[in-house]
Design a protein around this motif. Structure first.
Motif, mmCIF file in Angstrom:
data_model
loop_
_atom_site.group_PDB
_atom_site.id
_atom_site.type_symbol
_atom_site.label_atom_id
_atom_site.label_comp_id
_atom_site.label_asym_id
_atom_site.label_seq_id
_atom_site.Cartn_x
_atom_site.Cartn_y
_atom_site.Cartn_z
ATOM 1 N N LEU A 191 54.103 8.607 126.859
ATOM 2 C CA LEU A 191 54.172 7.167 127.093
ATOM 3 C C LEU A 191 52.872 6.653 127.702
ATOM 4 C CD1 LEU A 191 57.803 6.887 128.501
ATOM 5 C CD2 LEU A 191 56.993 6.018 126.292
ATOM 6 N N ARG A 192 52.282 7.438 128.578
ATOM 7 C CA ARG A 192 51.035 7.020 129.209
ATOM 8 C C ARG A 192 49.905 6.938 128.190
ATOM 9 N NH1 ARG A 192 47.954 9.530 134.493
ATOM 10 N NH2 ARG A 192 46.029 8.369 134.190
ATOM 11 N N ILE A 193 49.819 7.940 127.330
ATOM 12 C CA ILE A 193 48.776 7.925 126.299
ATOM 13 C C ILE A 193 48.959 6.723 125.384
ATOM 14 C CG2 ILE A 193 47.873 9.160 124.284
ATOM 15 C CD1 ILE A 193 48.672 11.784 125.741
ATOM 16 N N THR A 194 50.207 6.477 124.983
ATOM 17 C CA THR A 194 50.488 5.355 124.093
ATOM 18 C C THR A 194 50.190 4.021 124.766
ATOM 19 O OG1 THR A 194 52.252 6.687 123.100
ATOM 20 C CG2 THR A 194 52.237 4.341 122.593
ATOM 21 N N ALA A 195 50.558 3.902 126.033
ATOM 22 C CA ALA A 195 50.294 2.658 126.761
ATOM 23 C C ALA A 195 48.798 2.384 126.857
ATOM 24 C CB ALA A 195 50.914 2.721 128.149
ATOM 25 N N ALA A 196 48.000 3.442 127.017
ATOM 26 C CA ALA A 196 46.548 3.274 127.136
ATOM 27 C C ALA A 196 45.918 2.768 125.847
ATOM 28 C CB ALA A 196 45.909 4.598 127.547
ATOM 29 N N LEU A 197 46.610 2.932 124.716
ATOM 30 C CA LEU A 197 46.104 2.396 123.448
ATOM 31 C C LEU A 197 46.139 0.869 123.434
ATOM 32 C CD1 LEU A 197 47.791 4.898 120.955
ATOM 33 C CD2 LEU A 197 45.366 4.806 121.588
ATOM 34 N N ASP A 198 46.980 0.291 124.306
ATOM 35 C CA ASP A 198 47.042 -1.171 124.490
ATOM 36 C C ASP A 198 47.209 -1.886 123.149
ATOM 37 O OD1 ASP A 198 47.037 -3.539 125.908
ATOM 38 O OD2 ASP A 198 44.844 -3.730 125.894
ATOM 39 N N LEU A 199 48.266 -1.512 122.432
ATOM 40 C CA LEU A 199 48.451 -2.007 121.074
ATOM 41 C C LEU A 199 48.808 -3.486 121.049
ATOM 42 C CD1 LEU A 199 50.404 1.003 119.524
ATOM 43 C CD2 LEU A 199 47.933 0.576 119.574
ATOM 44 N N ALA A 200 48.292 -4.161 120.014
ATOM 45 C CA ALA A 200 48.551 -5.579 119.792
ATOM 46 C C ALA A 200 49.000 -5.769 118.352
ATOM 47 C CB ALA A 200 47.281 -6.390 120.064
ATOM 48 N N PRO A 201 49.690 -6.860 118.051
ATOM 49 C CA PRO A 201 50.143 -7.109 116.672
ATOM 50 C C PRO A 201 49.000 -6.980 115.667
ATOM 51 C CG PRO A 201 51.151 -8.692 118.149
ATOM 52 C CD PRO A 201 50.148 -7.926 118.972
ATOM 53 N N GLY A 202 49.290 -6.270 114.577
ATOM 54 C CA GLY A 202 48.312 -6.111 113.513
ATOM 55 C C GLY A 202 47.350 -4.952 113.679
ATOM 56 N N ASP A 203 47.428 -4.217 114.781
ATOM 57 C CA ASP A 203 46.503 -3.108 115.012
ATOM 58 C C ASP A 203 46.712 -1.982 114.005
ATOM 59 O OD1 ASP A 203 45.136 -4.218 117.105
ATOM 60 O OD2 ASP A 203 46.077 -3.001 118.668
ATOM 61 N N ARG A 204 45.598 -1.343 113.654
ATOM 62 C CA ARG A 204 45.633 -0.114 112.878
ATOM 63 C C ARG A 204 45.331 1.038 113.836
ATOM 64 N NH1 ARG A 204 45.733 -0.182 107.587
ATOM 65 N NH2 ARG A 204 44.548 1.763 107.449
ATOM 66 N N VAL A 205 46.196 2.044 113.832
ATOM 67 C CA VAL A 205 46.144 3.107 114.833
ATOM 68 C C VAL A 205 45.983 4.458 114.137
ATOM 69 C CG1 VAL A 205 47.345 4.165 116.789
ATOM 70 C CG2 VAL A 205 47.713 1.730 116.256
ATOM 71 N N LEU A 206 45.147 5.309 114.704
ATOM 72 C CA LEU A 206 44.967 6.667 114.187
ATOM 73 C C LEU A 206 45.301 7.665 115.285
ATOM 74 C CD1 LEU A 206 43.964 8.528 111.870
ATOM 75 C CD2 LEU A 206 41.678 8.406 112.921
ATOM 76 N N ASP A 207 46.206 8.589 114.967
ATOM 77 C CA ASP A 207 46.549 9.694 115.863
ATOM 78 C C ASP A 207 45.938 10.957 115.262
ATOM 79 O OD1 ASP A 207 47.621 11.531 117.593
ATOM 80 O OD2 ASP A 207 49.713 11.211 117.001
ATOM 81 N N VAL A 208 44.855 11.439 115.871
ATOM 82 C CA VAL A 208 44.110 12.578 115.339
ATOM 83 C C VAL A 208 44.719 13.879 115.830
ATOM 84 C CG1 VAL A 208 41.845 13.678 115.184
ATOM 85 C CG2 VAL A 208 42.004 11.182 115.322
ATOM 86 N N ALA A 209 44.865 14.832 114.895
ATOM 87 C CA ALA A 209 45.516 16.108 115.216
ATOM 88 C C ALA A 209 46.885 15.822 115.805
ATOM 89 C CB ALA A 209 44.658 16.943 116.150
ATOM 90 N N CYS A 210 47.685 15.102 115.054
ATOM 91 C CA CYS A 210 48.949 14.538 115.545
ATOM 92 C C CYS A 210 50.050 15.563 115.755
ATOM 93 C CB CYS A 210 49.436 13.457 114.585
ATOM 94 S SG CYS A 210 49.870 14.068 112.936
#
Length: 282
Positions: free
Chosen positions: A31-50
């Motif tokens: 949850l902390r890692i995800t929160a730090a991404l600070d996502l906003a509507p329309g964002d494109r997100v990449l999770d490397v070595a997921c």
């Protein structure tokens, strides 16, 4: 990373990986890692070595309008589990692709947020890998890395390695995460990669064990699997028996692991700088 085949290790460890991660680290870490991404509507997100999709799925479950998430990994068995988990949760704005983090097949400035949890140390050239993440970010984009710090699964991991090397003298032990366990060295790697003002923080996490044998799934379902794969079944059985007894006698009920967090926001006009860092020899 020489001596460590991440694809083979994590395909082999895939069935136990998710349980090991859940047991090793609290949900608050993801949850902390995800929160730090600070996502906003329309964002494109990449999770490397997921891996099995822990961070990507956590981000997708926020169900922020228009957010699209891509998870990449080189271990197909991990991706199979991640896709199944996404289907179970009814998540549609998420996809998982097979890709090497050192050869990511995306154009510059493709993403608004990039995460890489507990994997960048597997790169043959860590600086180059981080520079490629930075290159793929749009100006204003957020980079979040988490690496293992010192004393992962201590004291169980240390005892396991001691026993493995006692039973197999000269055993080749390759632990790639040691390259990023020191926060000063980690900061230097990020700076060399062209990352602007990386914020680096170290924290300790505790894992409670229900019984003296519960150390084993953490070893078998993590990068320590690379050591297990070099041991015979008989040797593994002997080590497990001896360590179970040691854990009981020492009354070990908690394992500790150091975690390093790195966060950075890409300023305007940084794309060319990141590309230059990627192309420079290190």
């Amino acid at each position: 990373m020489n001596g460590f085949d991440a694809r083979l290790v994590y395909n082999t460890a895939s069935q136990g990986y998710n349980a090991a991660r859940v047991d090793a680290f609290p949900p608050s870490l993801t949850l902390r890692i995800t929160a730090a991404l600070d996502l906003a509507p329309g964002d494109r997100v990449l999770d490397v070595a997921c891996g099995t999709g822990e961070i990507a799925l956590c981000a997708a479950q926020k169900r922020i309008p228009g957010v699209h998430i891509t998870g990449v990994d080189i271990a197909e068995d991990m991706l199979t589990i991640a896709r199944h988990r996404a289907m179970q949760h009814g998540l549609t704005d998420i996809m998982f692709e097979k890709a090497d983090m050192e050869r990511l097949p995306y154009p510059d400035a493709s993403f608004n947020a990039i995460a890489c949890g507990f994997a960048v140390f597997f790169a043959h050239d860590i600086t180059k890998a981080i520079a490629s993440f930075w290159r793929l970010l749009q100006p204003g984009g957020r980079l979040v890395l988490a690496t293992l710090g010192r004393n992962v699964f201590a004291p169980a991991s240390g005892m396991f390695l001691d026993l493995a090397q006692e039973y197999v003298p000269g055993l080749d032990v390759c632990l790639p995460w040691r390259a990023t366990e020191d926060i000063t060295a980690l900061t230097a790697l990020c700076t060399a990669a062209g990352v602007t003002d990386p914020a680096v923080r170290h924290e300790e996490y505790a894992s409670r064990l229900a019984g003296p044998s519960d150390w084993w799934p953490l070893i078998a379902g993590s990068g320590f699997r690379s050591v297990v794969m070099k041991l015979s079944d008989d040797t593994v059985a002997r080590i497990r028996h001896q360590q179970d007894r040691w854990m009981h006698d020492q009354q070990v009920t908690t394992l500790t692991s150091g975690i390093n967090f790195i966060t950075a926001t890409k300023p305007q006009g940084e794309t060319r700088r990141a590309l230059s860092a990627l192309q420079e020899p290190h």
